[in-house]
Design an enzyme around this catalytic site. Structure first.
Site, mmCIF file in Angstrom:
data_model
loop_
_atom_site.group_PDB
_atom_site.id
_atom_site.type_symbol
_atom_site.label_atom_id
_atom_site.label_comp_id
_atom_site.label_asym_id
_atom_site.label_seq_id
_atom_site.Cartn_x
_atom_site.Cartn_y
_atom_site.Cartn_z
ATOM 1 N N ASP A 242 0.574 -5.916 29.633
ATOM 2 C CA ASP A 242 1.674 -6.231 28.729
ATOM 3 C C ASP A 242 2.959 -6.491 29.521
ATOM 4 O O ASP A 242 3.263 -5.768 30.477
ATOM 5 C CB ASP A 242 1.888 -5.022 27.794
ATOM 6 C CG ASP A 242 2.906 -5.288 26.717
ATOM 7 O OD1 ASP A 242 2.635 -6.158 25.878
ATOM 8 O OD2 ASP A 242 3.964 -4.634 26.718
ATOM 9 N N GLU A 302 -0.132 -11.063 30.281
ATOM 10 C CA GLU A 302 0.719 -11.635 29.237
ATOM 11 C C GLU A 302 1.842 -12.365 29.969
ATOM 12 O O GLU A 302 2.907 -11.817 30.228
ATOM 13 C CB GLU A 302 1.314 -10.544 28.327
ATOM 14 C CG GLU A 302 1.997 -11.151 27.124
ATOM 15 C CD GLU A 302 3.140 -10.322 26.552
ATOM 16 O OE1 GLU A 302 3.539 -9.305 27.138
ATOM 17 O OE2 GLU A 302 3.657 -10.726 25.504
HETATM 18 C C1 NOJ Z 1 4.119 -7.842 24.201
HETATM 19 C C2 NOJ Z 1 3.241 -7.400 23.075
HETATM 20 O O1 NOJ Z 1 2.226 -8.356 22.889
HETATM 21 C C3 NOJ Z 1 4.145 -7.249 21.879
HETATM 22 O O2 NOJ Z 1 3.413 -7.096 20.695
HETATM 23 C C4 NOJ Z 1 5.062 -6.081 22.160
HETATM 24 O O3 NOJ Z 1 5.985 -5.965 21.091
HETATM 25 C C5 NOJ Z 1 5.829 -6.284 23.461
HETATM 26 N N1 NOJ Z 1 5.026 -6.788 24.532
HETATM 27 C C6 NOJ Z 1 6.427 -4.992 23.944
HETATM 28 O O4 NOJ Z 1 5.426 -4.153 24.433
#
Ligand code: NOJ
Ligand code: CA
Length: 579
Positions: A242, A302
């Protein structure tokens, strides 16, 4: 080594192709590091290069105890469905203990399961049942921040002298009631929160309840890397990382340049040069990769990048960082434009092993993004025909395979996602793409006997697993057919990508060529009938016809002439070409 496991969805022929070459990696050998044993196929590909991944938002997949919230036992009960669909790995978004401010992305214990989702024993059962079916489990690793309720943060905020003080980012303000600098939270407002206990401010790129960890502190790195080791021992096959872009901040806290205008939270626009994509993050990814390699695990990123050059950096200069950085530029093409897709596909092919995503729990569902409101089902098949046949690894989002639509809240008081509350009406939040999986057309779409945490859209009456399984022409059965072909055809697993008819403005077509075989993919992205023709002699194929593998063409041809191929509006033709 986890290649030819019992019940794996690989067919026999695909398995035979998989020459299990145990390669003693030329990496670092120390008493602490196990020799890396990787299974490579004849082309040097690893398991994650042939796997189809599927993202599960656990709150919304299947509710086994009827409290309106999905859970791990719910996921376990649907493994046979996933197996039959053709899924090889599931990525479960955070199911760790959490106050749920950001629905799990605020983790208060990295080595446990939130009681609302079950127990560690439930996880172990899920893992072993998945393994029996040849499905791997990928966990979400929320690296950038923890919850403010994590024991580490509670200690950190307790006093300036606490040994965990430096595990987070604490600074003095510029003056009374003045944060240390102008950095903004991506969820609105300043990225700093004053904490009266110690009279300092802490940094949070996301919500106030999500303090950023200090990755400059080696103790943080060690503790977090140990978390991944702990889950590898439990059998997980990798992590989706993440928010990797925001792991580091400028230690000198330079202000970010201010740009004209305001964002959707009415904050000034800024250029996040001092708190995003700092070079230091690559060192962390390289070291985290070494830990992953000890367990033949995959790291999925991500990775929000502005162009291919940025994406390329996430693979690592020596392919020693993320194996699978997600290409969100592909998801952002946002229009049925063959030329825009050709450009993006060529770009990511040049960067590394492509990772294709159409949508996820933060991105509006592809069904509505690409749909024209009239032909959405046909268009959903065109998009499936595209990203499931490209060279690379696709990550599906639950419900995409049945044509689930977004269900955005209509009133501010219905919004659950805090960013929708703060940003309403310009930012409605992400509830719309997170609604319960539509299993059947009974109450609550068969997701739960209780009222679900988010409302099911009316489309469950027309788009559900049970109904679509009965309909040969459904989106679901189309996905199943394409995934079966993907698992059976060596050209789709191994073949190179060759763009065809590159000046055609309506039809996107390409060849996946491997040795003496090729698969031809033809996608009519336009709302009118088209005629395509192909001369594949320069690619080494002189046969005048293709044998149909999957198609949405109403004529259902078994053989298709390559010189004149009539295509229905928004249609897919996938055929095999032999020499
Ligand atoms: C990316 C995640 O996919 C999202 O859902 C989240 O709110 C943020 N990172 C913070 O962790
Ligand atoms: Ca439940």
């Amino acid at each position: 080594m986890r290649v030819a496991r019992e019940g794996n969805s690989w067919t026999k022929s695909a398995l035979l192709r998989w020459v299990a070459v145990a390669v003693l990696a030329l990496g670092v050998f120390s008493p602490k590091t196990r020799a890396q044993v990787k299974a490579l196929d004849a082309e040097g590909h690893q398991w994650w290069q042939h796997a189809v991944f599927y993202e599960i938002y656990p709150r919304s997949f299947a509710d086994s105890n009827n409290d309106g919230i999905g859970d791990l036992n719910g996921i376990t009960s649907k493994l046979d469905y996933l197996k039959a669909l053709g899924v090889d790995a599931i990525w479960i978004t955070p199911c760790y203990p959490s106050p749920q401010v950001d629905f799990g992305y605020d983790v208060s214990d990295y080595e446990n399961i939130d009681p609302m989702y079950g127990t560690l024993q439930d996880f172990d059962r899920l893992e072993s049942e998945a393994q029996k079916r040849g499905i791997r489990i990928i966990m979400d690793f929320v690296m950038n921040h923890s919850s403010d309720q994590h024991a580490w943060f509670k200690e950190s905020r307790s006093s300036r002298e606490n040994p965990k003080r430096d595990w987070y980012i604490w600074r003095d303000g510029k003056g009374p009631n003045q944060p240390p600098n102008n950095w903004l939270s991506t969820f609105g407002g300043p990225a700093w929160k004053f904490d009266p206990t110690t009279g300092q401010w802490y940094y949070h790129y996301f919500y106030v309840e999500q303090p950023d960890l200090n990755w400059r502190n080696p103790d943080v790195e060690k503790a977090m890397f140990d978390v991944t080791r702990w889950w590898y021992k439990r059998g997980v096959a990798g992590f989706r990382l993440d928010a990797v872009d925001t792991l580091f901040e400028d230690p000198n806290l330079h202000d970010n340049p201010v740009l004209p205008g305001k964002n959707k939270y009415a904050d000034p626009n800024t250029q996040e040069v001092y708190n995003k994509k700092l070079p230091e993050l690559h060192g962390v990814l390289q070291r985290l990769r070494q830990v992953a390699d000890e367990s033949d695990a995959v790291l999925i990123g991500e990775t929000w990048t502005k162009d291919i050059d940025e994406l390329k950096q996430y693979y690592g200069e020596h392919s020693d960082e993320l194996q699978m950085p997600m290409d969100f530029l592909f998801a952002r093409v946002d229009k049925l434009s063959p030329s825009a897709f050709r450009k993006q596909i060529a770009g990511v092919n040049s960067a590394g092993w492509p990772v294709y995503v159409l949508s996820n729990h933060d991105i509006e569902r592809a069904y509505v993004r690409y749909g024209d409101g009239v032909h959405n089902d046909a268009i959903a098949k065109v998009m499936a025909g595209l990203y499931l046949t490209l060279r690379g690894t696709p990550i599906m989002y639950y419900g995409e395979e049945i044509g689930m639509t977004n269900n955005n809240p209509q009133r501010k008081e219905d919004v659950k996602d805090p960013i929708g509350k703060v940003g309403w009406p310009e930012e409605k939040g992400r509830d719309g793409e997170r609604t319960p999986m539509q299993w059947n057309d009974t109450a609550n779409a068969g997701f739960s006997k209780a009222a679900p945490w988010l409302p099911v859209p009316p489309s469950y009456k027309t788009h559900s697993v049970t109904d679509e399984l009965k309909d040969a022409d459904s989106i679901l059965n189309f996905y199943k057919r394409v995934l079966a072909v993907r698992h059976n055809e060596p050209a789709l697993a191994e073949g190179e990508y060759i763009a065809l008819n590159e000046s055609d403005p309506n039809v996107l077509s390409y060849l996946r060529r491997y040795k003496n075989e090729a698969v031809l993919v033809v996608l009519n992205m336009s709302g009118s009938e088209q005629e395509a023709s192909f001369d594949l002699s320069s690619q080494g194929f002189s046969s005048p016809t293709a044998s149909t593998l999957v198609t949405t063409l109403t004529t259902h041809p078994r053989q298709m002439s390559l010189s004149s191929m009539p295509l229905d509006a928004f249609s897919v033709y996938i055929g095999k070409i032999s020499k």
